[in-house]
Structure formats: structure tokens, C-alpha cells
Design a protein around this motif. Sequence first.
Motif, PDB file in Angstrom:
ATOM      1  N   SER A  80      19.526  -0.703  -8.614  1.00 18.30           N
ATOM      2  CA  SER A  80      20.987  -0.746  -8.582  1.00 18.30           C
ATOM      3  C   SER A  80      21.590   0.626  -8.297  1.00 18.30           C
ATOM      4  N   GLY A  81      20.751   1.660  -8.357  1.00 16.10           N
ATOM      5  CA  GLY A  81      21.234   3.032  -8.200  1.00 16.10           C
ATOM      6  C   GLY A  81      21.467   3.730  -9.523  1.00 16.10           C
ATOM      7  N   LEU A  84       5.595  -3.496  -3.776  1.00 18.89           N
ATOM      8  CA  LEU A  84       6.744  -4.348  -3.515  1.00 18.89           C
ATOM      9  C   LEU A  84       6.818  -5.364  -4.644  1.00 18.89           C
ATOM     10  N   THR A  85       8.010  -5.551  -5.214  1.00 18.70           N
ATOM     11  CA  THR A  85       8.182  -6.646  -6.176  1.00 18.70           C
ATOM     12  C   THR A  85       9.069  -7.697  -5.549  1.00 18.70           C
ATOM     13  N   ARG A 136      13.740  -8.645  -2.960  1.00 20.79           N
ATOM     14  CA  ARG A 136      12.542  -7.832  -2.845  1.00 20.79           C
ATOM     15  C   ARG A 136      12.933  -6.375  -3.064  1.00 20.79           C
ATOM     16  N   VAL A 137      12.069  -5.649  -3.761  1.00 18.36           N
ATOM     17  CA  VAL A 137      12.341  -4.247  -4.084  1.00 18.36           C
ATOM     18  C   VAL A 137      11.080  -3.426  -3.823  1.00 18.36           C
ATOM     19  N   ARG A 138      11.216  -2.367  -3.038  1.00 20.19           N
ATOM     20  CA  ARG A 138      10.131  -1.394  -2.851  1.00 20.19           C
ATOM     21  C   ARG A 138      10.188  -0.436  -4.028  1.00 20.19           C
ATOM     22  N   ARG A 139       9.021  -0.152  -4.608  1.00 22.75           N
ATOM     23  CA  ARG A 139       8.979   0.675  -5.804  1.00 22.75           C
ATOM     24  C   ARG A 139       7.982   1.815  -5.643  1.00 22.75           C
ATOM     25  N   GLY A 140       8.310   2.926  -6.268  1.00 26.18           N
ATOM     26  CA  GLY A 140       7.414   4.070  -6.292  1.00 26.18           C
ATOM     27  C   GLY A 140       7.426   4.701  -7.672  1.00 26.18           C
ATOM     28  N   VAL A 196      16.112  -1.715  -3.037  1.00 25.37           N
ATOM     29  CA  VAL A 196      16.228  -3.097  -2.569  1.00 25.37           C
ATOM     30  C   VAL A 196      15.921  -3.145  -1.084  1.00 25.37           C
ATOM     31  N   VAL A 197      15.147  -4.157  -0.689  1.00 27.26           N
ATOM     32  CA  VAL A 197      14.852  -4.399   0.715  1.00 27.26           C
ATOM     33  C   VAL A 197      16.001  -5.223   1.287  1.00 27.26           C
ATOM     34  N   PRO A 198      16.737  -4.681   2.250  1.00 28.29           N
ATOM     35  CA  PRO A 198      17.872  -5.418   2.817  1.00 28.29           C
ATOM     36  C   PRO A 198      17.433  -6.738   3.434  1.00 28.29           C
ATOM     37  N   GLY A 199      18.279  -7.750   3.291  1.00 28.12           N
ATOM     38  CA  GLY A 199      18.012  -9.051   3.905  1.00 28.12           C
ATOM     39  C   GLY A 199      17.098  -9.940   3.114  1.00 28.12           C
TER      40      GLY A 199
END
Length: 126
Positions: free
Chosen positions: A44-45, A87-88, A94-98, A118-121
Motif C-alpha cells: 500500500s506504500g 510473487l504472492t 499479485r504482489v512482487r516481494r523482496g 503491487v503488480v498492475p493489472g
Amino acid sequence: MTDTDGTVDHVIDAELRLLRPEVRRDADEVARLLHPGFVEIGSSGRRWSREEMLAALGGMFTEADRPRAREVEAARLAESVVLVTYLTEHPGRRVRRGSLWLRDVDGAWRLSFHQGTVVPGADERP
């Protein structure tokens, strides 16, 4: 840097355990896994401190709606640093995580920094 002692697998296991609701409900276990200087930039930032995360984790999701991890990769960047990326997927998201894991002075590996983007779309997928 090569991983000959199983550290990368150990850290991946710890990272994925943090996605399990029963682990998130165990504040002592989560506290053991989070570095004292832990910071997260959520999808969410929002910036989360260790204390804020410990207070919020228990109610974030149930087994039925927990995020599922895919594309899990990790690299040992230094003797005491491991980077985990993945990726979750949640329904419609979908969210890319590090994550950066540091080996603490006591030898334990602890999560120091995490960010989700967040992965757009993703909400457009059937």
C-alpha cells in the motif's frame, strides 16, 4: 557467493513461514524472526516499524485467504546477507516481494527489510 551450508534454504523457509497464519498469530515466533531494526514498505506504500508489524500481524489473514508464494528465489549477497524475492497471489491481486535477511550477532537469521509492490493489472485476470 555460493551457499554450501544450507543458509539460503533456511532463510527461504523462514520467509515462507511468515506467510502462515499460525506463525503470524504467535507474537513470540514473529519477534524471533524480525530483526530489531526491521522496516517494511507495504504494497500500500505504508511504512511499518517492527513494533507496528508485531501488533498487526495476527489478524492480517486466515488460512483460506493467505497469500500463496510463487517464483521464490534467493541469493546470498554476503556472508551475513540473503535477498529473497517472490510473487504472492491473493484473489485478484499479485504482489512482487523482496526481503533482506541479516545474520545477527547471535548467529540467527532475521528479517531486516521487506517491500511489496503491487503488480498492475492483476485485478483484470479472470
